[in-house]
Design a protein around this motif. Structure first.
Motif, mmCIF file in Angstrom:
data_model
loop_
_atom_site.group_PDB
_atom_site.id
_atom_site.type_symbol
_atom_site.label_atom_id
_atom_site.label_comp_id
_atom_site.label_asym_id
_atom_site.label_seq_id
_atom_site.Cartn_x
_atom_site.Cartn_y
_atom_site.Cartn_z
ATOM 1 N N THR A 207 0.828 -1.205 0.000
ATOM 2 C CA THR A 207 0.000 0.000 0.000
ATOM 3 C C THR A 207 0.862 1.255 0.000
ATOM 4 O O THR A 207 1.780 1.376 0.812
ATOM 5 C CB THR A 207 -0.901 0.027 1.244
ATOM 6 N N PRO A 208 0.596 2.227 -0.869
ATOM 7 C CA PRO A 208 1.359 3.473 -0.861
ATOM 8 C C PRO A 208 1.151 4.255 0.433
ATOM 9 O O PRO A 208 0.051 4.280 0.985
ATOM 10 C CB PRO A 208 0.802 4.244 -2.060
ATOM 11 N N ALA A 209 2.211 4.891 0.901
ATOM 12 C CA ALA A 209 2.126 5.695 2.107
ATOM 13 C C ALA A 209 1.496 7.062 1.838
ATOM 14 O O ALA A 209 0.910 7.659 2.731
ATOM 15 C CB ALA A 209 3.514 5.885 2.714
ATOM 16 N N CYS A 210 1.631 7.547 0.619
ATOM 17 C CA CYS A 210 1.127 8.878 0.286
ATOM 18 C C CYS A 210 -0.363 8.855 -0.015
ATOM 19 O O CYS A 210 -0.846 7.979 -0.737
ATOM 20 C CB CYS A 210 1.872 9.440 -0.924
ATOM 21 N N GLY A 211 -1.053 9.841 0.522
ATOM 22 C CA GLY A 211 -2.471 9.985 0.236
ATOM 23 C C GLY A 211 -2.676 10.908 -0.946
ATOM 24 O O GLY A 211 -1.730 11.349 -1.598
ATOM 25 N N PRO A 212 -3.938 11.244 -1.255
ATOM 26 C CA PRO A 212 -4.241 12.145 -2.375
ATOM 27 C C PRO A 212 -3.622 13.529 -2.170
ATOM 28 O O PRO A 212 -3.513 14.013 -1.051
ATOM 29 C CB PRO A 212 -5.776 12.219 -2.348
ATOM 30 N N ASN A 213 -3.180 14.115 -3.282
ATOM 31 C CA ASN A 213 -2.662 15.479 -3.256
ATOM 32 C C ASN A 213 -3.087 16.178 -4.546
ATOM 33 O O ASN A 213 -3.694 15.550 -5.408
ATOM 34 C CB ASN A 213 -1.142 15.479 -3.055
ATOM 35 N N PRO A 214 -2.795 17.453 -4.719
ATOM 36 C CA PRO A 214 -3.254 18.178 -5.913
ATOM 37 C C PRO A 214 -2.793 17.591 -7.244
ATOM 38 O O PRO A 214 -3.374 17.890 -8.285
ATOM 39 C CB PRO A 214 -2.676 19.586 -5.699
ATOM 40 N N LEU A 215 -1.751 16.760 -7.217
ATOM 41 C CA LEU A 215 -1.278 16.125 -8.449
ATOM 42 C C LEU A 215 -1.689 14.667 -8.530
ATOM 43 O O LEU A 215 -1.135 13.895 -9.305
ATOM 44 C CB LEU A 215 0.249 16.243 -8.552
ATOM 45 N N GLY A 216 -2.681 14.298 -7.724
ATOM 46 C CA GLY A 216 -3.138 12.906 -7.719
ATOM 47 C C GLY A 216 -2.594 12.189 -6.513
ATOM 48 O O GLY A 216 -2.918 12.526 -5.373
ATOM 49 N N THR A 217 -1.726 11.207 -6.761
ATOM 50 C CA THR A 217 -1.107 10.483 -5.648
ATOM 51 C C THR A 217 0.401 10.421 -5.817
ATOM 52 O O THR A 217 1.066 9.679 -5.094
ATOM 53 C CB THR A 217 -1.667 9.046 -5.551
ATOM 54 N N TYR B 77 6.826 1.815 5.737
ATOM 55 C CA TYR B 77 6.231 1.352 4.481
ATOM 56 C C TYR B 77 7.338 1.229 3.429
ATOM 57 O O TYR B 77 8.350 1.941 3.484
ATOM 58 C CB TYR B 77 5.186 2.351 3.976
ATOM 59 N N MET B 78 7.125 0.383 2.449
ATOM 60 C CA MET B 78 8.092 0.237 1.359
ATOM 61 C C MET B 78 7.889 1.296 0.283
ATOM 62 O O MET B 78 8.848 1.865 -0.235
ATOM 63 C CB MET B 78 7.989 -1.155 0.736
ATOM 64 N N PHE B 79 6.605 1.566 -0.044
ATOM 65 C CA PHE B 79 6.306 2.460 -1.165
ATOM 66 C C PHE B 79 5.691 3.777 -0.700
ATOM 67 O O PHE B 79 4.751 3.785 0.094
ATOM 68 C CB PHE B 79 5.351 1.773 -2.140
ATOM 69 N N ALA B 80 6.236 4.871 -1.233
ATOM 70 C CA ALA B 80 5.653 6.187 -0.978
ATOM 71 C C ALA B 80 4.397 6.360 -1.823
ATOM 72 O O ALA B 80 3.321 6.679 -1.313
ATOM 73 C CB ALA B 80 6.663 7.286 -1.299
ATOM 74 N N ASP B 81 4.539 6.152 -3.136
ATOM 75 C CA ASP B 81 3.376 6.137 -4.024
ATOM 76 C C ASP B 81 3.318 4.764 -4.680
ATOM 77 O O ASP B 81 3.826 3.792 -4.113
ATOM 78 C CB ASP B 81 3.423 7.284 -5.039
ATOM 79 N N GLU B 82 2.746 4.664 -5.851
ATOM 80 C CA GLU B 82 2.552 3.344 -6.458
ATOM 81 C C GLU B 82 3.822 2.726 -7.000
ATOM 82 O O GLU B 82 3.822 1.565 -7.409
ATOM 83 C CB GLU B 82 1.495 3.432 -7.562
ATOM 84 N N ILE B 83 4.924 3.503 -7.010
ATOM 85 C CA ILE B 83 6.154 2.928 -7.572
ATOM 86 C C ILE B 83 7.428 3.388 -6.870
ATOM 87 O O ILE B 83 8.443 2.705 -6.906
ATOM 88 C CB ILE B 83 6.246 3.237 -9.086
#
Length: 456
Positions: free
Chosen positions: A398-408, A426-432
């Motif tokens: 699961t990505p650690a980052c939530g929604p932001n103005p540029l998506g995720t 967590y391993m991933f900040a966003d999806e990659i």
């Protein structure tokens, strides 16, 4: 490769000892080599702030991880990426971006003059590919951000132009690229497969609806011709929609002898539903067939990219005087959240693409070379996803980052917009992209390999 917590603790102790830390056995703790600077080439995984300007900077972003110093919240939330951890451990100056700027939408704050920072030697840029200048986020893709995505081959050329067409031989050079070649090739395939599916779906919808509407007419063949013509005419009209196409088809059908009843919604409604189901099935099959037929080409293209990166290292980095070059292969992209959200077929394709890149990269680098350290990020990242606990990872899906103005995207992810809960491990900040904690693990892994190589 299976690591345990004990192994990681021993690894850290070994690295600290190699770099001048305390050793229980005493002895010479002098670092074997002293590097004058760190020079980095690559993509977002090594980018320390190419886009930390304009609206991105104002949002607290600039790196592709959880940005900002969040150590007051948790010691692992450093906001750093692996090349920063590496430089700090080796007591080298903190890396800074060789180029900064954006070429995107001015109204949104994404148009900032491109500046060359001549005293900075981190050339890595988010979105960069091995040789192609158009990567994810580039203005040419339609992205409002307007990332410059200078490719790896040009990054190296830019450094050589600054340094008299040679390396001094005392730099520690890092090279990590190829991920955006995977992403862009997949994006192109996806767009083409979608187009093929849409075309097949539209054709099937028209055919299915035509045959159903014409079936009740006195002369079904003549009725089908009239309905088909009406659908074609309306489909070609700018602004037409499925609703207007259905309306044109029903009107044409109801005017045919013996077919007036088809004008009733209770009659044509089920026909439209069936036509849509037929279209959906046909579109899905056509899209899948297109992807299956063209997927092997992508695998070949990634193999080419891997060979190109190897040749660049051999000819333009080592061949121009570099004596300490870390070349990392692609991590296990197929195990990222971005890949896991795709179908099993696409996941398999991604795995094949990464394997082709890594195979050709390693083959192109050739036999063991004292000037090149090949770091196998694929194997360790694959094991981390499967066996997270020994690495101290609490979440690898699961990505650690939530929604932001540029998506995720993690480009403007900060400690203020992560998901609820403790994301420090967590391993991933966003999806990659990796979190600071995962970046630290990567740095430790690299340092371990450097020690084994005899560079520490």
């Amino acid at each position: 490769m299976r690591h345990t917590k004990l192994a990681l603790a021993m690894l850290t102790a070994a690295v600290l000892a190699a770099c001048g830390g305390t050793s229980p056995s005493g002895g010479d703790q002098t670092q074997k080599l002293t590097f004058t600077q760190q020079v980095s080439f690559g993509d977002s995984l090594s980018d320390v702030g190419t886009y930390a300007v304009g609206a991105v900077k104002q949002a607290g972003g600039g790196k592709f991880t959880i940005n900002g110093d969040g150590t007051a919240k948790n010691p692992e939330l450093t906001g750093k990426i692996w090349v920063e951890f590496l430089a700090a451990e080796l007591k080298l100056p903190a890396p800074c971006a060789a180029q900064t700027g954006l070429m995107g939408n001015a109204a949104q704050g994404f148009s900032v003059p491109v500046v060359q920072n001549l005293n900075c030697f981190n050339y890595a840029q988010g979105g960069s590919r091995v040789t192609n200048p158009v990567g994810p986020g580039n203005a040419a893709t339609g992205s409002p951000i307007g990332e410059t995505t200078v490719p790896l081959v040009t990054q190296v050329a830019n450094h050589l132009a600054r340094s008299g067409n040679k390396f001094s031989g005392t730099e520690l050079v890092t090279v990590l690229s190829g991920g955006n070649d995977v992403l862009m090739q997949l994006s192109t395939l996806s767009a083409a497969a979608t187009a093929a599916g849409n075309a097949a779906g539209a054709q099937t919808f028209a055919t299915s609806l035509t045959m159903q509407l014409a079936a009740g007419a006195t002369n079904p063949q003549t009725a089908a011709q009239a309905i088909g013509a009406a659908i074609a005419t309306e489909s070609a009209r700018p602004g037409s929609t499925t609703q207007t196409i259905v309306g044109a088809a029903v009107t044409a059908a109801a005017t045919q002898p013996g077919n007036a009843a088809v004008a009733q919604a209770s009659v044509y409604g089920p026909m439209v539903t069936k036509a849509q189901a037929d279209a959906s099935a046909a579109g899905a099959k056509a899209g899948a067939d297109y992807a299956a037929a063209n997927g092997p080409k992508l695998v070949q293209e990634l193999g080419v990219a891997g060979a190109q990166m190897a040749a660049l290292v051999k000819n333009e980095i080592v061949g121009k005087g570099a004596k300490y070059v870390i070349v990392a292969n692609l991590p296990d992209v197929a195990s990222t959240p971005a890949a896991k959200s795709r179908t099993a077929d696409i996941q398999a394709l991604i795995a094949a693409m990464v394997n082709a890149f890594n195979t050709q990269l390693k083959a192109g680098l050739g036999a063991e070379d004292p000037r090149i350290l090949y770091v196998d990020l694929y194997t360790v990242s694959n094991d981390q996803v499967k066996n997270p606990a020994p690495y101290g990872l609490t979440n690898t899906s699961t990505p650690a980052c939530g929604p932001n103005p540029l998506g995720t995207t993690s480009l403007i992810c900060t400690n203020a917009n992560t998901v609820a809960g403790d994301v420090s491990h967590y391993m991933f900040a966003d999806e990659i992209h990796p979190t600071p904690f995962e970046n630290n693990l990567v740095a430790r892994y690299v340092l371990k390999d450097m020690a084994i190589k005899g560079w520490l």
